[in-house]
Design a protein around this motif. Structure first.
Motif, short mmCIF file in Angstrom:
data_model
loop_
_atom_site.label_atom_id
_atom_site.label_comp_id
_atom_site.label_asym_id
_atom_site.label_seq_id
_atom_site.Cartn_x
_atom_site.Cartn_y
_atom_site.Cartn_z
N ALA A 7 -19.60 -24.45 3.40
CA ALA A 7 -19.72 -25.75 2.36
C ALA A 7 -19.37 -26.68 2.64
CB ALA A 7 -19.07 -25.52 0.88
N PRO A 8 -20.30 -28.22 2.10
CA PRO A 8 -20.27 -29.54 3.49
C PRO A 8 -18.90 -30.28 2.93
CG PRO A 8 -21.21 -30.07 1.73
CD PRO A 8 -21.08 -28.12 1.68
N PRO A 9 -17.39 -30.93 3.99
CA PRO A 9 -16.39 -30.89 3.26
C PRO A 9 -16.71 -32.15 2.50
CG PRO A 9 -16.21 -30.42 5.57
CD PRO A 9 -17.54 -30.40 4.93
N PRO A 10 -16.05 -32.81 1.87
CA PRO A 10 -15.74 -33.95 0.73
C PRO A 10 -16.42 -35.21 1.07
CG PRO A 10 -13.79 -32.38 -0.04
CD PRO A 10 -14.27 -31.62 1.14
N ALA A 11 -17.20 -35.85 0.62
CA ALA A 11 -16.89 -37.64 1.81
C ALA A 11 -15.83 -37.88 1.77
CB ALA A 11 -18.36 -38.03 1.31
N GLY A 12 -15.63 -38.22 3.41
CA GLY A 12 -14.55 -39.13 3.57
C GLY A 12 -13.19 -37.82 3.45
N SER A 13 -13.55 -36.77 3.55
CA SER A 13 -11.87 -36.14 4.14
C SER A 13 -12.21 -35.70 5.52
CB SER A 13 -12.42 -34.59 3.43
OG SER A 13 -12.45 -34.26 3.98
N ASP A 14 -11.51 -35.67 5.97
CA ASP A 14 -11.26 -35.69 7.72
C ASP A 14 -11.14 -34.05 7.79
OD1 ASP A 14 -9.27 -37.02 6.64
OD2 ASP A 14 -7.79 -36.81 8.42
N LEU A 15 -11.01 -32.73 6.60
CA LEU A 15 -10.83 -31.63 7.13
C LEU A 15 -12.63 -31.07 7.20
CD1 LEU A 15 -9.75 -30.49 3.32
CD2 LEU A 15 -9.02 -30.59 5.17
N ARG A 16 -12.93 -30.63 7.93
CA ARG A 16 -14.43 -29.89 8.73
C ARG A 16 -14.49 -28.37 7.82
NH1 ARG A 16 -11.27 -27.72 13.35
NH2 ARG A 16 -8.94 -28.07 12.43
N PRO A 17 -15.51 -28.43 8.12
CA PRO A 17 -16.16 -27.04 7.16
C PRO A 17 -15.98 -25.49 8.32
CG PRO A 17 -17.78 -27.92 8.73
CD PRO A 17 -16.48 -28.92 9.29
N ILE A 18 -16.08 -24.88 6.83
CA ILE A 18 -15.99 -23.25 7.74
C ILE A 18 -17.18 -22.87 8.46
CG2 ILE A 18 -15.77 -21.08 7.13
CD1 ILE A 18 -13.27 -21.99 4.46
N ASN A 19 -17.99 -22.56 9.23
CA ASN A 19 -19.19 -22.22 9.63
C ASN A 19 -19.14 -20.61 9.47
OD1 ASN A 19 -20.27 -24.57 9.90
ND2 ASN A 19 -18.96 -25.06 11.19
N GLY A 20 -20.82 -19.64 9.83
CA GLY A 20 -20.85 -18.55 9.21
C GLY A 20 -21.70 -18.64 10.29
N THR A 21 -22.11 -17.41 10.11
CA THR A 21 -23.48 -17.38 10.43
C THR A 21 -24.90 -17.13 8.95
OG1 THR A 21 -23.75 -14.57 9.15
CG2 THR A 21 -23.00 -15.13 11.58
N GLY A 22 -24.41 -16.82 8.17
CA GLY A 22 -24.91 -16.81 6.52
C GLY A 22 -26.03 -15.86 6.46
N ASP A 23 -25.62 -14.15 7.25
CA ASP A 23 -26.26 -13.66 7.39
C ASP A 23 -26.30 -12.90 6.40
OD1 ASP A 23 -27.30 -14.05 9.31
OD2 ASP A 23 -26.83 -12.27 10.48
N PRO A 24 -27.20 -12.50 5.38
CA PRO A 24 -26.71 -10.98 3.96
C PRO A 24 -25.90 -10.13 4.68
CG PRO A 24 -29.37 -11.05 4.44
CD PRO A 24 -28.80 -11.61 5.72
N ALA A 46 -17.83 -18.02 18.52
CA ALA A 46 -18.61 -18.57 17.74
C ALA A 46 -18.44 -19.73 17.12
CB ALA A 46 -20.01 -17.99 17.32
N PHE A 47 -17.92 -19.65 15.88
CA PHE A 47 -17.09 -20.56 15.11
C PHE A 47 -15.83 -20.37 15.73
CE2 PHE A 47 -20.76 -17.72 13.04
CZ PHE A 47 -21.27 -18.15 13.52
N GLY A 48 -14.57 -20.21 16.33
CA GLY A 48 -13.41 -21.19 16.69
C GLY A 48 -12.36 -20.63 15.30
N ASP A 49 -11.73 -21.59 15.08
CA ASP A 49 -10.45 -20.73 13.97
C ASP A 49 -10.10 -19.87 12.98
OD1 ASP A 49 -9.33 -22.14 16.26
OD2 ASP A 49 -8.26 -24.08 14.94
N ILE A 50 -12.25 -20.57 12.11
CA ILE A 50 -12.29 -19.58 11.11
C ILE A 50 -13.91 -19.77 10.76
CG2 ILE A 50 -11.67 -22.41 10.23
CD1 ILE A 50 -10.49 -20.73 7.71
N THR A 51 -14.60 -18.66 9.99
CA THR A 51 -15.29 -18.34 9.95
C THR A 51 -15.16 -18.42 8.42
OG1 THR A 51 -17.25 -17.78 10.67
CG2 THR A 51 -15.63 -15.86 9.80
N TYR A 52 -16.50 -17.73 7.73
CA TYR A 52 -16.88 -16.69 6.81
C TYR A 52 -17.93 -15.47 6.50
CZ TYR A 52 -20.86 -19.69 5.51
OH TYR A 52 -23.00 -19.46 5.62
N ILE A 53 -17.81 -14.65 6.15
CA ILE A 53 -18.46 -13.88 5.76
C ILE A 53 -19.19 -13.25 4.29
CG2 ILE A 53 -18.27 -12.41 8.31
CD1 ILE A 53 -16.64 -10.44 6.57
#
Ligand code: HEM
Length: 447
Positions: A7-24, A46-53
Motif C-alpha cells: 500500500a502507498p504510505p500516507p502523503a507527507g509521511s517519511d514511511l517507506r512502502p512494503i514491497n513484494g511480488t504481488g504473485d497470487p 530483492a526487497f530489503g528489510d521487509i516484504t509481503y506475501i
C-alpha cells in the motif's frame, strides 16, 4: 522479479512502502512450501528489510530482520493483535485459547494459566513423567526403518494423556482424541477454508466438536477431586489477584495447550534425532553426559545437560516447529520505518533470522557449539534465536518442553544408538508444521 507495493504510505509521511511480488497466494504458498529458506533469501535480496506475501487471500507483511521480528513480538505501540490473525488461521479449531486473546483479557488469563507452569508444578510433572517415559523408550522396537517421528508422537501423546489429563484411556479412545487434535492442527493450513465435506477444514471442525465433548464430559470429575495433572491444576488455578477459570475457560485452554504442546515437542525430538544421527560424534558426547547423570533425574539435574541443551537449541534454530508469530494491524502502524496499513496481517517468521548469515556463521551447518558461552551467536540480537517467540505471548510451555524433551532424549541415549544411511538427507513437508516427509526412518540398536 516484479515489484508491487502492499500500500502507498500516507502523503507527507517519511514511511517507506512494503514491497513484494504481488504473485497470487497459491503460487507464493507453493514457493514457501517448497523451500522457505530460499524464498526468504530471495526476498531479502530483492526487497530489503521487509516484504509481503499473498497467502489464503490475504497480504502478510513479513519482516526480514531481527529488529523487525522484535518490533512484531514486543508490539510496543499495541497496534498489532494476535486474535485476529491466529483466529483467521486456526480460530474455528482453537477459539478462546490463550494465544487467541489480546491485551487486558490475555493478561488476565495468562496470570491464571501461568500458575500451572510454576516451579512447584513443573517439578511435580517431571516426577510423574519419568517412569512412563522410561518404559515408553524401553518399549521402542529396534532394527531398521523405525519411523522415529511416529514413535515420538506416541510417546508425547501418552505423556499428554498422563501429565495433562491424568487419565488412563483405553487405546481406541486415546487414538480418537489424538486424531481429533491432528485434524484440528492440519485444518489451519488448509487451502480450502470452508466447511466442505471431505476437506481438512471440515475434519478440523469435527475434531473440535469431539474435543469439546470429551473435556466437558470429564470436567465434573476433575473439579471434584484434586489430582496432579494439568486438567485438575487448571480447575483450581488462581492468579495472585484471586481470579480463577470458568468451566468453558478450562475446556478451551486444555484444547489449546494440548495442541501447543504436542506437535512442537515431537518435531523438536525428531529434529534432534536427525542431527544426532547425522553427527554421531555429538550423539556420543550427549550419551557420555547422560551416563554421568542419574537415570531418574531431578529438576535440578536439567541444567547439567549442557550438550543436549546446545543440540536442542541448534535443532530448534534449524527447524523451528512453530514457523511464525501471526498478528494483525488494528490501526495504521509501522515496522522498521515501513508503512503497515490497518488490517494487514503480519508474520514474524523465525527461520528468517535463524538462517540469516548476518546473524549466524555458516547458518546451514549443524554446529551446537555456536551456543557456547564463548561464541554465544544467539546473543547477537535478542531475536536472532526465537523458536519460542517473544513478548507477552512468549511460549508459556518453554520450560515444560525442555524438561520433556531432555528426559526423553536422556532415556533414548542410555538405551540405544541410532543412525541414518550414509548420504541421507531429510525432506521437510512445510504444508503443516515442518515434519520430515518420510517420518525419519532410523536404524535403532539397543546398547
Ligand atoms: C519445543 C516446543 C515448543 C515450541 C517451539 C513452542 C513455540 C511457541 C511459540 C513460537 C509461541 C508464540 C506464538 C506467537 O506469539 O504467535 C508459543 C506460544 C505458546 N505455547 Fe509453545 N512451544 C513449544 C512447546 C509448548 C509446550 C510444551 C506447551 C505447553 C505445555 C506450550 C504452550 C504454549 C502456549 C499456551 C502458548 C501461548 C501463550 C500466550 O499466548 O500467552 N508450548 N509457543
Amino acid at each position: 522479479m516484479r515489484t508491487k507495493q502492499l500500500a502507498p504510505p500516507p502523503a507527507g509521511s517519511d514511511l517507506r512502502p512494503i514491497n513484494g511480488t504481488g504473485d497470487p497466494g497459491v503460487i507464493e504458498l507453493l514457493r514457501f512450501f517448497r523451500n522457505p529458506v530460499r524464498l526468504v533469501a530471495q526476498r531479502r535480496e530483492a526487497f530489503g528489510d521487509i516484504t509481503y506475501i499473498n497467502a489464503f487471500g490475504q497480504k502478510f507483511a513479513v519482516p526480514l530482520t531481527a529488529d523487525g521480528a522484535e518490533s512484531v513480538a514486543a508490539n510496543r505501540q499495541k497496534a498489532l493483535a494476535a486474535e485476529p490473525a491466529w483466529g483467521f488461521l486456526i480460530g474455528p479449531f482453537f477459539r478462546r485459547g490463550i494465544l487467541l486473546m489480546d491485551f487486558e483479557e490475555h493478561r488476565h488469563h495468562r496470570l491464571i494459566l501461568q500458575h500451572a507452569f510454576n516451579n512447584k508444578h513443573l517439578r511435580g510433572y517431571l516426577d510423574d513423567m519419568q517412569p512412563m517415559l522410561r518404559d515408553g523408550v524401553r518399549g521402542l522396537p529396534v532394527g531398521e526403518n523405525i519411523l522415529i517421528l511416529d514413535r515420538f508422537k506416541e510417546l508425547t501423546l501418552d505423556l499428554a494423556l498422563e501429565i495433562f489429563l491424568g487419565m488412563d484411556l483405553p487405546r481406541p479412545e486415546a487414538d480418537r482424541i489424538n486424531k481429533a487434535f491432528i485434524d484440528c492442527v492440519n485444518a489451519g493450513m488448509s487451502l480450502v477454508r470452508r466447511n466442505i465435506p471431505g476437506t481438512k477444514w471440515a475434519r478440523g471442525l469435527a475434531g473440535r466438536a469431539v474435543l469439546e465433548e470429551f473435556f466437558r464430559a470429564h470436567l465434573p470429575a476433575k473439579r471434584a477431586t484434586e489430582t496432579p495433572d494439568l486438567f485438575s491444576v487448571l480447575c483450581r488455578a488462581r492468579s495472585e489477584e484471586g481470579h480463577t477459570f470458568t468451566d468453558e475457560d478450562v475446556v478451551n485452554h486444555m484444547i489449546f495447550v494440548l495442541m501447543a504442546a504436542h506437535d512442537t515437542s515431537t518435531i523438536t525430538l525428531t529434529t534432534m534425532a536427525y542431527y544426532l544421527a547425522l553427527h554421531p560424534e555429538w550423539q556420543e558426547k550427549a550419551r557420555a553426559q547422560s551416563r554421568a547423570l542419574p537415570r531418574d533425574i531431578t529438576y535440578d539435574n536439567l541444567a547439567e545437560f549442557t550438550v543436549l541443551d546446545a543440540v536442542m537449541k541448534e535443532s530448534l534454530r534449524l527447524n523451528s516447529p512453530v514457523p511464525g508469530l501471526a498478528r494483525r494491524a488494528l490501526e495504521d502502524t509501522e515496522i522498521d520505518g515501513h508503512f503497515v496499513p490497518k488490517g494487514t496481517y503480519v508474520s514474524a517468521i523465525g527461520m528468517v533470522n535463524h538462517h540469516n548469515p548476518a546473524l549466524w556463521t555458516d547458518p546451514e551447518r549443524f554446529d551446537p557449539d555456536r551456543f557456547s558461552p564463548e561464541r554465544a551467536e544467539d546473543k547477537s540480537h535478542r531475536y536472532a534465536w526465537m523458536p519460542f517467540g517473544g513478548g507477552v505471548h512468549k511460549c508459556i510451555g518453554l520450560y515444560f518442553a525442555q524438561m520433556e524433551i531432555k528426559t526423553i532424549m536422556h532415556n533414548l541415549l542410555l538405551e540405544y544408538e541410532w543412525s541414518v544411511p550414509d548420504g541421507y538427507t531429510w525432506k521437510l513437508d512445510n504444508t503443516t508444521l515442518p515434519v520430515p516427509k518420510d517420518r525419519l526412518p532410523v536404524t535403532l540398536r539397543a546398547i
